[in-house]
Design a protein around this motif. Structure first.
Motif, PDB file in Angstrom:
ATOM      1  N   UNK A  36       1.651 -12.928  14.699  1.00 57.71           N
ATOM      2  CA  UNK A  36       1.937 -13.453  13.532  1.00 57.71           C
ATOM      3  C   UNK A  36       2.651 -12.169  12.623  1.00 57.71           C
ATOM      4  N   UNK A  37       3.127 -11.033  13.156  1.00 55.59           N
ATOM      5  CA  UNK A  37       3.693  -9.906  12.456  1.00 55.59           C
ATOM      6  C   UNK A  37       4.743 -10.600  11.626  1.00 55.59           C
ATOM      7  N   UNK A  38       5.521 -11.671  11.800  1.00 53.18           N
ATOM      8  CA  UNK A  38       6.426 -12.081  10.887  1.00 53.18           C
ATOM      9  C   UNK A  38       6.052 -12.590   9.555  1.00 53.18           C
ATOM     10  N   UNK A  39       4.641 -13.329   9.774  1.00 51.34           N
ATOM     11  CA  UNK A  39       4.159 -13.578   8.576  1.00 51.34           C
ATOM     12  C   UNK A  39       3.497 -12.379   7.413  1.00 51.34           C
ATOM     13  N   UNK A  40       3.028 -11.132   8.504  1.00 51.01           N
ATOM     14  CA  UNK A  40       2.497  -9.979   7.834  1.00 51.01           C
ATOM     15  C   UNK A  40       3.767  -9.662   7.044  1.00 51.01           C
ATOM     16  N   UNK A  41       4.967  -9.458   7.581  1.00 50.29           N
ATOM     17  CA  UNK A  41       6.155  -9.041   6.950  1.00 50.29           C
ATOM     18  C   UNK A  41       6.530  -9.661   5.529  1.00 50.29           C
ATOM     19  N   UNK A  42       6.233 -11.073   5.806  1.00 49.49           N
ATOM     20  CA  UNK A  42       6.632 -11.989   4.902  1.00 49.49           C
ATOM     21  C   UNK A  42       5.456 -11.800   3.376  1.00 49.49           C
ATOM     22  N   UNK A  43       4.400 -11.542   3.779  1.00 49.68           N
ATOM     23  CA  UNK A  43       3.269 -11.327   2.826  1.00 49.68           C
ATOM     24  C   UNK A  43       3.559  -9.909   2.165  1.00 49.68           C
ATOM     25  N   UNK A  44       4.030  -8.722   3.044  1.00 49.67           N
ATOM     26  CA  UNK A  44       4.450  -7.402   2.458  1.00 49.67           C
ATOM     27  C   UNK A  44       5.588  -7.696   1.466  1.00 49.67           C
ATOM     28  N   UNK A  45       6.532  -8.686   1.671  1.00 52.34           N
ATOM     29  CA  UNK A  45       7.569  -8.847   0.853  1.00 52.34           C
ATOM     30  C   UNK A  45       7.316  -9.465  -0.368  1.00 52.34           C
ATOM     31  N   UNK A  46       6.490 -10.272  -0.339  1.00 46.79           N
ATOM     32  CA  UNK A  46       5.767 -11.237  -1.500  1.00 46.79           C
ATOM     33  C   UNK A  46       5.230 -10.212  -2.401  1.00 46.79           C
ATOM     34  N   UNK A  47       4.401  -9.236  -1.873  1.00 48.90           N
ATOM     35  CA  UNK A  47       3.334  -8.233  -2.744  1.00 48.90           C
ATOM     36  C   UNK A  47       4.416  -7.431  -3.342  1.00 48.90           C
ATOM     37  N   UNK A  48       5.687  -7.047  -2.658  1.00 50.11           N
ATOM     38  CA  UNK A  48       6.528  -5.961  -3.135  1.00 50.11           C
ATOM     39  C   UNK A  48       7.171  -6.657  -4.410  1.00 50.11           C
ATOM     40  N   UNK A  49       7.727  -8.014  -4.176  1.00 52.19           N
ATOM     41  CA  UNK A  49       8.508  -8.701  -5.443  1.00 52.19           C
ATOM     42  C   UNK A  49       7.499  -8.940  -6.335  1.00 52.19           C
ATOM     43  N   UNK A  50       6.260  -8.956  -5.967  1.00 54.22           N
ATOM     44  CA  UNK A  50       5.395  -9.275  -7.304  1.00 54.22           C
ATOM     45  C   UNK A  50       5.175  -8.112  -8.273  1.00 54.22           C
ATOM     46  N   UNK A  51       5.047  -6.836  -7.443  1.00 55.42           N
ATOM     47  CA  UNK A  51       4.909  -5.492  -7.944  1.00 55.42           C
ATOM     48  C   UNK A  51       6.395  -5.240  -8.784  1.00 55.42           C
ATOM     49  N   UNK A  52       7.434  -5.772  -8.210  1.00 54.54           N
ATOM     50  CA  UNK A  52       8.673  -5.435  -8.816  1.00 54.54           C
ATOM     51  C   UNK A  52       8.765  -6.293 -10.097  1.00 54.54           C
ATOM     52  N   UNK A  53       8.372  -7.370 -10.030  1.00 53.73           N
ATOM     53  CA  UNK A  53       8.454  -8.391 -11.239  1.00 53.73           C
ATOM     54  C   UNK A  53       7.644  -7.786 -12.359  1.00 53.73           C
ATOM     55  N   UNK A  54       6.307  -7.193 -12.053  1.00 54.97           N
ATOM     56  CA  UNK A  54       5.390  -6.407 -12.949  1.00 54.97           C
ATOM     57  C   UNK A  54       6.264  -5.268 -13.554  1.00 54.97           C
ATOM     58  N   UNK A 164      -1.067 -22.410  -7.255  1.00 56.04           N
ATOM     59  CA  UNK A 164      -2.052 -21.839  -5.934  1.00 56.04           C
ATOM     60  C   UNK A 164      -1.170 -22.062  -4.868  1.00 56.04           C
ATOM     61  N   UNK A 165      -0.799 -21.088  -3.894  1.00 53.85           N
ATOM     62  CA  UNK A 165      -0.171 -21.324  -2.579  1.00 53.85           C
ATOM     63  C   UNK A 165      -1.475 -20.812  -1.571  1.00 53.85           C
ATOM     64  N   UNK A 166      -1.941 -21.449  -0.750  1.00 52.60           N
ATOM     65  CA  UNK A 166      -3.083 -21.092   0.140  1.00 52.60           C
ATOM     66  C   UNK A 166      -4.179 -20.620  -0.873  1.00 52.60           C
ATOM     67  N   UNK A 167      -4.770 -19.422  -0.648  1.00 49.45           N
ATOM     68  CA  UNK A 167      -5.788 -18.867  -1.422  1.00 49.45           C
ATOM     69  C   UNK A 167      -5.176 -17.820  -2.645  1.00 49.45           C
ATOM     70  N   UNK A 168      -3.900 -17.856  -2.840  1.00 49.30           N
ATOM     71  CA  UNK A 168      -3.224 -16.840  -3.707  1.00 49.30           C
ATOM     72  C   UNK A 168      -2.697 -17.755  -4.984  1.00 49.30           C
ATOM     73  N   UNK A 169      -2.971 -16.919  -6.176  1.00 48.19           N
ATOM     74  CA  UNK A 169      -2.328 -17.452  -7.269  1.00 48.19           C
ATOM     75  C   UNK A 169      -0.980 -16.860  -7.637  1.00 48.19           C
ATOM     76  N   UNK A 170       0.158 -17.848  -7.806  1.00 46.72           N
ATOM     77  CA  UNK A 170       1.196 -17.433  -8.351  1.00 46.72           C
ATOM     78  C   UNK A 170       1.523 -17.808  -9.761  1.00 46.72           C
ATOM     79  N   UNK A 171       1.931 -16.700 -10.560  1.00 45.61           N
ATOM     80  CA  UNK A 171       1.761 -16.991 -12.151  1.00 45.61           C
ATOM     81  C   UNK A 171       3.086 -16.139 -12.612  1.00 45.61           C
ATOM     82  N   UNK A 172       3.906 -16.898 -13.107  1.00 44.20           N
ATOM     83  CA  UNK A 172       5.244 -16.308 -13.598  1.00 44.20           C
ATOM     84  C   UNK A 172       5.808 -15.086 -12.947  1.00 44.20           C
ATOM     85  N   UNK A 173       5.994 -15.487 -11.549  1.00 40.98           N
ATOM     86  CA  UNK A 173       6.638 -14.422 -10.830  1.00 40.98           C
ATOM     87  C   UNK A 173       5.788 -13.372 -10.052  1.00 40.98           C
ATOM     88  N   UNK A 174       4.449 -13.342 -10.231  1.00 36.71           N
ATOM     89  CA  UNK A 174       3.642 -12.430  -9.626  1.00 36.71           C
ATOM     90  C   UNK A 174       2.654 -12.956  -8.824  1.00 36.71           C
TER      91      UNK A 174
END
Length: 241
Positions: A36-54, A164-174
Motif C-alpha cells: 500500500x505504498x501508493x496509499x502512503x504517498x497519498x497520505x503524505x500528499x494530503x498532509x503536505x497540502x494541509x500544512x500548505x493550506x495552514x 470526515x473521511x475515514x477517521x480523519x476530519x477535513x475542515x476548510x482544506x486542512x
C-alpha cells in the motif's frame, strides 16, 4: 493431431506469459505492487497540502488585517458605520471573540477496547469518531446560544462544513486526526444544558459507556477564539454553456 500445432500453441502461451511478466515489471519499476505504498504517498500528499493550506491561511489573515487597517483609515465612514461594520464582522466570525467557554473533546476508543459487561462486542465502526458525532456537538453548542465556535484550531463561520473521511476530519482544506476538540464561547450553563438535551449526543454517550469512546467537557472563565482567516468567497456550480 500433429505435433506442430501443439508446439505452436505452447510457444504462444509462453510468449504471452513473458509479455505479462515484462508488463508487470515495468509497472512496478522494481517495487512490490501489492503493497500500500501508493496509499502512503497519498497520505503524505494530503498532509503536505494541509500544512500548505495552514501557511496560506496565516498569510491571508495577515494581508486581510493590513487591508482592514487601510480601509478603516481611508474609507471616510462615520463612527456609526464603523460600529455597524464591527458588529457584522463579529457575527461573521472574522474577528477574535473572548468570553467564558465550554470545550468538548471526542476521541476514538483505545486500540484494545472491548465491550463492557452487558453490551455486544463492538464492530470497527463502533470504536471511532464519526462525522455525525462532531456535527452533533457543534449543532448542540449553536443551539445553546454559542457566540462563536472553534473546531481544533479553526473558527467556524456560516459556510463551514465539518466532514470526515475515514477517521480523519477535513475542515476548510486542512486535515486533522483525533482527539477532536470543539470550543464554544457563550453561557456555560446553557451550552452544557444543550449538550445534555441533544438526542444525538445521548446516543453517542451509549458508545462511551459500552466501548470507551472519548468524551470530556471542560469550562474556562476566559477564552479567546481566533477570527476566521480563510477565504469568504462563495464557490458554486455553473451550467456549461
Amino acid at each position: 493431431m500433429s505435433r506442430w500445432p501443439v508446439q505452436g500453441l505452447t510457444a504462444g502461451v509462453f510468449a504471452l506469459a513473458g509479455l505479462i511478466f515484462v508488463t508487470s515489471a515495468n509497472t512496478a519499476k522494481g517495487t512490490d505492487i501489492r503493497t500500500d505504498s501508493s496509499l502512503l504517498k497519498l497520505s503524505d500528499l494530503i498532509q503536505q497540502r494541509s500544512e500548505n493550506n495552514a501557511k496560506l491561511d496565516a498569510s491571508t489573515a495577515s494581508v486581510r488585517a493590513d487591508i482592514d487597517t487601510l480601509a478603516r483609515r481611508d474609507d471616510g465612514s462615520t463612527r456609526a458605520e464603523d460600529a455597524e461594520l464591527d458588529a457584522l464582522e463579529k457575527a461573521a466570525g472574522t474577528e477574535k471573540l473572548t468570553g467564558q467557554s465550554l470545550s468538548v473533546t471526542l476521541d476514538d476508543a483505545p486500540p484494545d477496547a472491548t465491550a463492557n459487561p452487558g453490551y455486544p462486542e463492538p464492530q470497527p465502526n463502533d470504536l471511532v469518531i464519526h462525522q455525525q458525532d462532531l456535527q452533533a456537538v457543534v449543532n448542540a453548542l449553536w443551539q445553546g446560544g454559542a457566540r462563536g465556535i472553534q473546531v481544533m484550531d479553526q473558527r467556524l463561520i456560516s459556510t463551514s462544513a465539518v466532514r470526515c473521511v475515514g477517521n480523519t476530519l477535513i475542515l476548510q482544506g486542512r486535515v486533522y486526526s483525533p482527539p477532536y476538540r470543539i470550543t464554544a464561547v457563550g453561557d456555560r450553563g446553557k451550552l452544557r444544558q444543550a449538550l445534555d438535551d441533544s438526542t444525538a449526543i445521548q446516543n453517542y454517550q451509549l458508545y462511551v459507556k459500552a466501548y470507551g469512546l472519548g468524551w470530556k467537557v471542560e469550562g474556562d472563565d476566559r477564552t479567546t477564539l481566533p477570527g476566521y482567516s480563510g477565504t469568504v468567497d462563495l464557490h458554486y456550480a455553473q451550467p456549461v454553456e
